[in-house]
Design a protein around this motif. Structure first.
Motif, PDB file in Angstrom:
ATOM      1  N   VAL A 202      13.442 -40.351 -30.379  1.00 38.13           N
ATOM      2  CA  VAL A 202      12.336 -39.398 -30.287  1.00 38.13           C
ATOM      3  C   VAL A 202      12.649 -38.322 -29.250  1.00 38.13           C
ATOM      4  O   VAL A 202      12.480 -37.120 -29.501  1.00 38.13           O
ATOM      5  N   TYR A 203      13.153 -38.724 -28.092  1.00 38.69           N
ATOM      6  CA  TYR A 203      13.440 -37.750 -27.040  1.00 38.69           C
ATOM      7  C   TYR A 203      14.610 -36.848 -27.422  1.00 38.69           C
ATOM      8  O   TYR A 203      14.626 -35.658 -27.083  1.00 38.69           O
ATOM      9  N   SER A 204      15.569 -37.401 -28.150  1.00 39.57           N
ATOM     10  CA  SER A 204      16.666 -36.580 -28.653  1.00 39.57           C
ATOM     11  C   SER A 204      16.146 -35.510 -29.605  1.00 39.57           C
ATOM     12  O   SER A 204      16.562 -34.351 -29.547  1.00 39.57           O
ATOM     13  N   ALA A 205      15.211 -35.891 -30.466  1.00 43.78           N
ATOM     14  CA  ALA A 205      14.634 -34.927 -31.405  1.00 43.78           C
ATOM     15  C   ALA A 205      13.837 -33.848 -30.680  1.00 43.78           C
ATOM     16  O   ALA A 205      13.860 -32.676 -31.067  1.00 43.78           O
ATOM     17  N   LEU A 206      13.137 -34.223 -29.619  1.00 43.71           N
ATOM     18  CA  LEU A 206      12.385 -33.232 -28.838  1.00 43.71           C
ATOM     19  C   LEU A 206      13.325 -32.144 -28.311  1.00 43.71           C
ATOM     20  O   LEU A 206      12.982 -30.959 -28.316  1.00 43.71           O
ATOM     21  N   ALA A 207      14.487 -32.561 -27.840  1.00 46.89           N
ATOM     22  CA  ALA A 207      15.428 -31.599 -27.268  1.00 46.89           C
ATOM     23  C   ALA A 207      16.037 -30.691 -28.329  1.00 46.89           C
ATOM     24  O   ALA A 207      16.372 -29.535 -28.047  1.00 46.89           O
ATOM     25  N   ARG A 208      16.194 -31.186 -29.545  1.00 48.79           N
ATOM     26  CA  ARG A 208      16.841 -30.393 -30.601  1.00 48.79           C
ATOM     27  C   ARG A 208      15.892 -29.417 -31.278  1.00 48.79           C
ATOM     28  O   ARG A 208      16.302 -28.334 -31.692  1.00 48.79           O
ATOM     29  N   HIS A 209      14.628 -29.788 -31.430  1.00 43.73           N
ATOM     30  CA  HIS A 209      13.690 -28.948 -32.178  1.00 43.73           C
ATOM     31  C   HIS A 209      12.985 -27.981 -31.228  1.00 43.73           C
ATOM     32  O   HIS A 209      11.861 -28.214 -30.782  1.00 43.73           O
ATOM     33  N   VAL A 210      13.652 -26.865 -30.956  1.00 43.87           N
ATOM     34  CA  VAL A 210      13.160 -25.950 -29.926  1.00 43.87           C
ATOM     35  C   VAL A 210      11.945 -25.145 -30.376  1.00 43.87           C
ATOM     36  O   VAL A 210      11.252 -24.563 -29.539  1.00 43.87           O
ATOM     37  N   THR A 211      11.676 -25.073 -31.669  1.00 42.72           N
ATOM     38  CA  THR A 211      10.504 -24.328 -32.121  1.00 42.72           C
ATOM     39  C   THR A 211       9.252 -25.191 -32.184  1.00 42.72           C
ATOM     40  O   THR A 211       8.156 -24.683 -32.366  1.00 42.72           O
TER      41      THR A 211
ATOM     42  N   PHE B  86      14.310 -34.671 -16.935  1.00 47.57           N
ATOM     43  CA  PHE B  86      15.460 -35.419 -17.449  1.00 47.57           C
ATOM     44  C   PHE B  86      16.209 -34.551 -18.453  1.00 47.57           C
ATOM     45  O   PHE B  86      15.677 -34.188 -19.499  1.00 47.57           O
ATOM     46  N   PRO B  87      17.474 -34.223 -18.141  1.00 43.89           N
ATOM     47  CA  PRO B  87      18.253 -33.358 -19.038  1.00 43.89           C
ATOM     48  C   PRO B  87      18.793 -34.137 -20.229  1.00 43.89           C
ATOM     49  O   PRO B  87      19.287 -35.252 -20.098  1.00 43.89           O
ATOM     50  N   MET B  88      18.727 -33.520 -21.409  1.00 45.25           N
ATOM     51  CA  MET B  88      19.326 -34.091 -22.610  1.00 45.25           C
ATOM     52  C   MET B  88      20.640 -33.403 -22.944  1.00 45.25           C
ATOM     53  O   MET B  88      21.253 -33.670 -23.973  1.00 45.25           O
ATOM     54  N   GLY B  89      21.080 -32.518 -22.070  1.00 44.28           N
ATOM     55  CA  GLY B  89      22.335 -31.799 -22.184  1.00 44.28           C
ATOM     56  C   GLY B  89      22.538 -31.014 -20.913  1.00 44.28           C
ATOM     57  O   GLY B  89      21.644 -30.979 -20.048  1.00 44.28           O
TER      58      GLY B  89
ATOM     59  N   PRO C  92      22.973 -35.257 -18.600  1.00 42.27           N
ATOM     60  CA  PRO C  92      22.555 -36.647 -18.803  1.00 42.27           C
ATOM     61  C   PRO C  92      23.418 -37.646 -18.061  1.00 42.27           C
ATOM     62  O   PRO C  92      22.911 -38.653 -17.551  1.00 42.27           O
ATOM     63  N   GLY C  93      24.723 -37.389 -17.986  1.00 46.58           N
ATOM     64  CA  GLY C  93      25.612 -38.297 -17.285  1.00 46.58           C
ATOM     65  C   GLY C  93      25.910 -37.866 -15.864  1.00 46.58           C
ATOM     66  O   GLY C  93      26.817 -38.397 -15.228  1.00 46.58           O
ATOM     67  N   GLY C  94      25.142 -36.895 -15.367  1.00 44.53           N
ATOM     68  CA  GLY C  94      25.352 -36.377 -14.022  1.00 44.53           C
ATOM     69  C   GLY C  94      24.055 -36.328 -13.237  1.00 44.53           C
ATOM     70  O   GLY C  94      23.346 -37.327 -13.113  1.00 44.53           O
ATOM     71  N   ARG C  95      23.716 -35.154 -12.766  1.00 47.93           N
ATOM     72  CA  ARG C  95      22.524 -34.979 -11.932  1.00 47.93           C
ATOM     73  C   ARG C  95      21.277 -34.935 -12.805  1.00 47.93           C
ATOM     74  O   ARG C  95      21.212 -34.191 -13.787  1.00 47.93           O
TER      75      ARG C  95
END
Length: 224
Positions: free
Chosen positions: A111-120, A152-155, A175-178
């Motif tokens: 769900v959170y991955s989809a939130l980050a992808r669907h910018v509109t 929380f960054p997804m990218g 996601p794998g850093g700060r």
């Protein structure tokens, strides 16, 4: 076929949800779309969905048979989740998603991955204690001093802030850093980001502030 509303829409999933929560959110977002098995949850709460969207692998046969056929949108492709199928087929100022947290962790992460992808899509995922939404390029939140603000960054993404106890200016998030969890507001918050990959997590009690901020923010121009 899609669902269009000039008002906020409730999107109901099959995850844990109290009937009182459904009534509360429907008072704010009166249109009701169910994601697949979320239709059964809606009927148990005494509400008939305006539309059910999904691949119907979790829709009970009896539930499907009890609903008008013109309220069932069967999407057979398996390259997206039911949540994502719904996001791409709902046109509304805001989507309040209930029943997508608190069960399978892999489903919740999707769900959170989809939130980050669907910018509109302007969508707020509502949990028992917190709400989660993608932060647009510019966002104002009318928060009070001490309100928790987790980012929380997804990218990879960079941004700047005003009104946070620990400013984010100059930080390279990934996601794998700060990451930026457990920050706090010192008053109204202003956020700006160079990309579309940041999620915000704030208390559910601040739903009205999130809705106001997202409604006023400039919209994205594309869906990835």
């Amino acid at each position: 076929m899609a669902f269009h509303s000039d008002f906020p829409v409730t999107l109901l999933g099959a995850g844990p949800v109290y009937p009182g929560d459904i009534k509360e959110i429907l008072n704010i977002a009166p249109g009701l779309v169910a994601a697949d098995g979320g239709a059964a949850t809606a009927l148990e709460a005494g509400r008939v969905p305006d539309l059910v969207i999904g691949d119907f692998d979790s829709l009970p046969h009896s539930t499907g048979e009890s609903l008008p056929k013109d309220r069932l949108l069967h999407v057979t492709e398996q390259d997206s989740t039911d949540f994502e199928k719904c996001l791409s087929r709902i046109t509304a100022p805001l989507i309040l998603a209930l029943g997508f947290t608190g069960a399978r962790i892999d489903h919740e992460l999707a769900v959170y991955s989809a939130l980050a992808r669907h910018v509109t899509a302007r969508c707020i995922v509502i949990g028992s204690d917190d709400i989660v939404f993608r932060v647009p390029r510019r966002l104002s939140l009318g928060l009070a001093p001490g309100d928790r603000v987790s980012l929380f960054p997804m990218g990879p993404v960079r941004g700047r802030s005003e009104g946070l106890r620990w400013p984010i200016d100059g930080i390279d998030f990934a996601p794998g850093g700060r990451i930026g969890t457990s920050n706090a507001a010192t008053g109204p918050v202003q956020l700006e980001f160079e990309g579309d990959a940041m999620l915000a997590i704030i208390p559910r009690a601040e739903l009205a502030a999130a809705m106001a901020g997202l409604s006023a923010a400039p919209r994205g121009v594309r869906a990835r």
